[in-house]
Design an enzyme around this catalytic site. Structure first.
Site, mmCIF file in Angstrom:
data_model
loop_
_atom_site.group_PDB
_atom_site.id
_atom_site.type_symbol
_atom_site.label_atom_id
_atom_site.label_comp_id
_atom_site.label_asym_id
_atom_site.label_seq_id
_atom_site.Cartn_x
_atom_site.Cartn_y
_atom_site.Cartn_z
ATOM 1 N N SER A 126 52.814 -9.253 -44.816
ATOM 2 C CA SER A 126 52.289 -9.950 -43.410
ATOM 3 C C SER A 126 51.384 -9.586 -42.787
ATOM 4 O O SER A 126 50.933 -8.279 -42.700
ATOM 5 C CB SER A 126 53.822 -9.738 -42.499
ATOM 6 O OG SER A 126 53.398 -10.055 -41.353
ATOM 7 N N GLU A 128 51.311 -9.133 -39.608
ATOM 8 C CA GLU A 128 51.847 -8.218 -38.765
ATOM 9 C C GLU A 128 51.481 -6.588 -39.097
ATOM 10 O O GLU A 128 51.409 -5.761 -38.242
ATOM 11 C CB GLU A 128 53.295 -8.410 -38.470
ATOM 12 C CG GLU A 128 53.869 -9.370 -37.710
ATOM 13 C CD GLU A 128 53.376 -9.315 -36.314
ATOM 14 O OE1 GLU A 128 53.779 -8.353 -35.720
ATOM 15 O OE2 GLU A 128 53.021 -10.300 -35.881
ATOM 16 N N TYR A 152 59.656 -4.142 -37.931
ATOM 17 C CA TYR A 152 59.268 -4.938 -39.126
ATOM 18 C C TYR A 152 57.948 -4.635 -39.743
ATOM 19 O O TYR A 152 58.107 -4.645 -40.887
ATOM 20 C CB TYR A 152 59.388 -6.469 -38.381
ATOM 21 C CG TYR A 152 58.771 -7.647 -39.134
ATOM 22 C CD1 TYR A 152 59.604 -8.170 -40.432
ATOM 23 C CD2 TYR A 152 57.516 -8.022 -39.135
ATOM 24 C CE1 TYR A 152 59.067 -8.965 -40.952
ATOM 25 C CE2 TYR A 152 56.855 -9.039 -40.014
ATOM 26 C CZ TYR A 152 57.825 -9.548 -41.027
ATOM 27 O OH TYR A 152 57.371 -10.390 -41.830
HETATM 28 O O1 G4F Z 1 56.437 -16.756 -33.174
HETATM 29 P P1 G4F Z 1 56.372 -15.402 -33.130
HETATM 30 O O2 G4F Z 1 57.547 -14.704 -32.839
HETATM 31 O O3 G4F Z 1 55.681 -14.946 -34.263
HETATM 32 P P2 G4F Z 1 55.053 -13.434 -34.853
HETATM 33 O O4 G4F Z 1 55.607 -12.211 -34.221
HETATM 34 O O5 G4F Z 1 53.495 -13.358 -34.788
HETATM 35 O O6 G4F Z 1 55.538 -12.940 -36.346
HETATM 36 C C1 G4F Z 1 55.663 -14.211 -37.253
HETATM 37 O O7 G4F Z 1 54.334 -14.138 -38.144
HETATM 38 C C2 G4F Z 1 54.170 -13.086 -38.853
HETATM 39 C C3 G4F Z 1 52.887 -13.119 -39.807
HETATM 40 O O8 G4F Z 1 51.955 -12.890 -38.858
HETATM 41 C C4 G4F Z 1 55.605 -12.813 -39.587
HETATM 42 F F1 G4F Z 1 55.368 -11.825 -40.566
HETATM 43 C C5 G4F Z 1 56.738 -12.829 -38.886
HETATM 44 O O9 G4F Z 1 57.801 -12.602 -39.679
HETATM 45 C C6 G4F Z 1 56.747 -13.918 -38.257
HETATM 46 O O10 G4F Z 1 57.007 -15.088 -38.931
HETATM 47 O O11 G4F Z 1 55.357 -14.778 -31.860
HETATM 48 C C7 G4F Z 1 53.928 -15.194 -31.771
HETATM 49 C C8 G4F Z 1 53.652 -14.800 -30.408
HETATM 50 C C9 G4F Z 1 53.884 -13.198 -30.389
HETATM 51 O O12 G4F Z 1 52.713 -12.696 -29.470
HETATM 52 C C10 G4F Z 1 54.979 -13.321 -29.282
HETATM 53 O O13 G4F Z 1 54.730 -12.214 -28.006
HETATM 54 O O14 G4F Z 1 54.077 -15.322 -29.394
HETATM 55 C C11 G4F Z 1 54.412 -14.691 -28.379
HETATM 56 N N1 G4F Z 1 55.433 -15.302 -27.729
HETATM 57 C C12 G4F Z 1 55.401 -15.692 -26.304
HETATM 58 N N2 G4F Z 1 56.686 -16.062 -26.003
HETATM 59 C C13 G4F Z 1 56.719 -15.560 -28.174
HETATM 60 C C14 G4F Z 1 57.384 -16.123 -27.004
HETATM 61 N N3 G4F Z 1 57.245 -15.339 -29.213
HETATM 62 C C15 G4F Z 1 58.656 -15.789 -29.231
HETATM 63 N N4 G4F Z 1 59.136 -15.755 -30.617
HETATM 64 N N5 G4F Z 1 59.325 -16.130 -28.550
HETATM 65 C C16 G4F Z 1 58.714 -16.606 -27.211
HETATM 66 O O15 G4F Z 1 59.646 -17.027 -26.235
#
Ligand code: G4F
Length: 327
Positions: A126, A128, A152
């Site tokens: 990933s 990440e 993770y």
């Molecule tokens: O959609 P996210 O939760 O994805 P994140 O953390 O980038 O991880 C995903 O992608 C990775 C690949 O780079 C995978 F390995 C991992 O398994 C997963 O699929 O969050 C994206 C961004 C973050 O910066 C987070 O802080 O969105 C921001 N965010 C803002 N508000 C939020 C929210 N994320 C989530 N989940 N929910 C919110 O309400």
């Protein structure tokens, strides 16, 4: 003779796209699913009638199930996609997340080594893993420094290194795809893109009036999961196993994605979005941009879906979904 592929995490977004892709290539697909009390097969229900698609129970933390299934099917290829994949949640259940990803990968590699040494292996690494390491102007490459910023991501880096170690030490055909964020209408509802497209559809249809979000300023390199499934397969068709960055080469903030989707819906985000401190992470990955030059050169792989098309595909699908199910 048909090739046999095992996919762990088959009920997830990537598992479903990869299953469809491999079945279209004439594979027999053995999908591994974890037992849950709620039904989680909605993404693969349409594949049940295909006699080449078989579903088996498996758990990353149960090495006996890994060994039994690899011994039973003697696969040509294994795609290890299973994980507790929510980064924020990994801070709350670190042990479960880390055990599943690290020991789960080790169990599969050991079973391949002992039972089917010619089997080709794909590891879902990933973006990440880069964490908060400085990002080169043209994006992270396979050689960039990695400083993971969550349980993770630490576990993913462990598994990534393990795969490289087994590749070198035992000459195994074990490859890792360093996939940057990849989304689709099948994305889990708690990831930020899907949370936004679902909320926009519900707001548009008068079924929701607020959307709570955390950090809007982080940057992500968002591609379409369907495009990325093909890259996984291409890695296992090479003579030599290796590591590849899979990304679009474009990065946008969460705020940008939010505005793109709300524009499509004809809504003003200022009226509906509220910031909730509980959704921030103890340690954030601020900026992700990938450089997939190696995948383009060696695999001939390139993303086919733009950021705008991805946002529209997801919003349109959710609008129809909410109209059909909730209105
Ligand atoms: O959609 P996210 O939760 O994805 P994140 O953390 O980038 O991880 C995903 O992608 C990775 C690949 O780079 C995978 F390995 C991992 O398994 C997963 O699929 O969050 C994206 C961004 C973050 O910066 C987070 O802080 O969105 C921001 N965010 C803002 N508000 C939020 C929210 N994320 C989530 N989940 N929910 C919110 O309400």
């Amino acid at each position: 003779m048909k090739k046999t592929a095992i996919i762990s995490g088959v009920c997830g977004q990537d598992g479903s796209y990869l299953s469809e892709f491999l079945l279209s290539k004439g594979y027999k697909v053995i999908g591994l699913k974890r037992r849950t009390s709620l039904i989680t097969t909605d993404r693969i229900d349409h594949l049940y009638d295909n006699e080449d698609f078989i579903l088996e129970y498996h758990d990353l933390n149960d090495s006996s199930s890994t060994w039994r299934l690899i011994s039973k099917y003697k696969p040509d290829e294994i795609y290890n996609l299973a994980a507790q994949s929510h980064v924020r949640v990994s801070f709350d259940v670190p042990e479960d997340t880390v055990n599943g990803i690290s020991m789960g990968t080790l169990h599969i590699l050991e079973a391949i080594r002992a039972l089917v040494p010619d089997c080709k292996f794909y590891q879902a690494s990933s973006s990440e893993m880069y964490g908060d390491a400085p990002c080169p102007e043209t994006g992270y490459t396979e050689e960039s420094r990695m400083t993971p910023a969550s349980p993770y991501a630490c576990a993913k880096l462990f598994a990534h290194n393990l795969v490289r170690n087994y590749r070198v030490a035992y000459n195994m055909h074990a490859s890792s795809g360093i996939l940057f964020n990849h989304e689709s209408p099948r994305r889990g509802e708690t990831f930020v893109t899907r949370k936004i497209t679902l909320a926009a559809a519900r707001i548009k249809l008068g079924l929701q009036d607020k959307l709570s979000l955390g950090n809007l300023s982080s940057y992500r390199d968002w591609g379409f999961a369907g495009d990325y499934a093909k890259a996984m397969w291409l890695m296992l068709q090479q003579d030599k196993a290796d590591e590849y960055v899979i990304s679009t080469g474009h990065t946008y903030t969460v705020k940008h994605f939010l505005h793109e989707v709300f524009d499509i819906a004809g809504l003003d985000p200022e009226k509906y979005v509220e910031i909730d401190d509980r959704l921030f992470r103890p340690h954030e990955v601020p900026y992700l941009l990938g450089d997939s030059s190696k995948a383009k050169e060696v695999l001939g792989w390139e993303p086919e879906t733009s950021f705008k098309d991805l946002a529209k595909m997801m919003y349109d699908s959710d609008y129809k979904f909410i109209l059909d199910t909730e209105k």
